[in-house]
Design an enzyme around this catalytic site. Sequence first.
Site, short mmCIF file in Angstrom:
data_model
loop_
_atom_site.label_atom_id
_atom_site.label_comp_id
_atom_site.label_asym_id
_atom_site.label_seq_id
_atom_site.Cartn_x
_atom_site.Cartn_y
_atom_site.Cartn_z
CB CYS A 1 -0.92 0.03 1.22
SG CYS A 1 -1.73 -1.53 1.57
CG HIS B 1 -6.00 1.56 -0.72
ND1 HIS B 1 -4.83 2.14 -1.20
CD2 HIS B 1 -5.59 0.61 0.18
CE1 HIS B 1 -3.79 1.57 -0.62
NE2 HIS B 1 -4.22 0.64 0.22
CB CYS C 1 -1.77 0.97 7.64
SG CYS C 1 -3.30 0.69 6.71
#
Length: 391
Positions: A95, A347, A377
């Site tokens: 991520c 995302h 995160c």
Amino acid sequence: MSLNPRDVVVVDCVRTPMGRAKNGCFRNVRAETLSAALIEALFERNPKLDPKEVEDVIWGCVNQTKEQGFNVARQISLLTRIPHESAAQTVNRLCGSAMSAIHTAAQAIQTGNGDVFLVGGVEHMGHVPMTEGFDHNPAASKYSAKASNMMGLTAEMLAKMHGITREQQDEFGARSHRLAHEATQEGRFKNEIVPIEGHDENGFVKLIEEDETIRPETTAESLGQLRPAFDPKNGTVTAGTSSQLTDGASAMVLMSAERAEALGLTPIAKIRSMAVAGCDPAIMGYGPVPATKKALKRAGLKVEDIDFWELNEAFAGQSLPVLKDLKLLGVMEEKVNLNGGAIALGHPLGCSGARISTTLLNIMQAKGGKLGVSTMCIGLGQGIATVWERI
């Protein structure tokens, strides 16, 4: 503000509209095409930026297979006016990939290993699903829980540890959609979004100018009707309080302050500090806390010094514990994710680090904030953070 010659500055930053991964507006548009369109837009928006100046194109991407494989950064670069003599690399910190791209370029600039970099990230989750081709090593269960690979269960764990209720999560999810819708209606995303050709629901070519993912009708009450998505019996995390699966890309021009001045380009911000940190994979969503604390310490700053924050909303049940432990819950409405977040915008894994930083820098410009932090995160227990100062 006086700048040092090797200060890392941002000249411009953009993103695509966010498209739904399932039958969305970019279902017929490839990941490389989305990214190349942003690079071309940056050159159009900044005529003094010479493509020959680019040292390296650094692109974040998580699932590097199919159209995102074989060094997608180079594939992207070859679709643009950037000359073949410029280099390109793809980075992967799950991520945090696009933010790692920012950090990689920044570290090169700070050490004199280049002056001009194009950085960003992309993920087409419609064409390349999140776990496409992944083969988990069974031996890893000796060292970390197998459920650590299931992001929704890590959010459940974190929410339970911090006493975050279902109602709090639903309120947070509704807030994301409400603020993103308000930002769209008021034109607050216009400077950061580059319109991209896609297709409407009937298959006709359409210029996509706004995020497809926002649901303005969302309320805490409507989210309260959804069933838990990851722990059906005892869970509190739902699809409505999780980041959406989306297709999107983001991009930035980073350069040394001295080169920006020489080219007559006006920077909008500089990087004050950067950090990464690890945490238990079982609570991977907690990573922004140690990463942010480390970045703030390196900048000689405290949480209360920061005017605006962008925290990637992987899950409401993950975001709220982070905000709680950073002592930001009390100022959330004034400082945190003021244009919504990934629950509303999505995302696209490899894209989000530069996306949230782009949104943050636009908020800082619009509202006059001096200092901002973008943080997120990372799956398997990491966090990454960047401290920005507006120029």
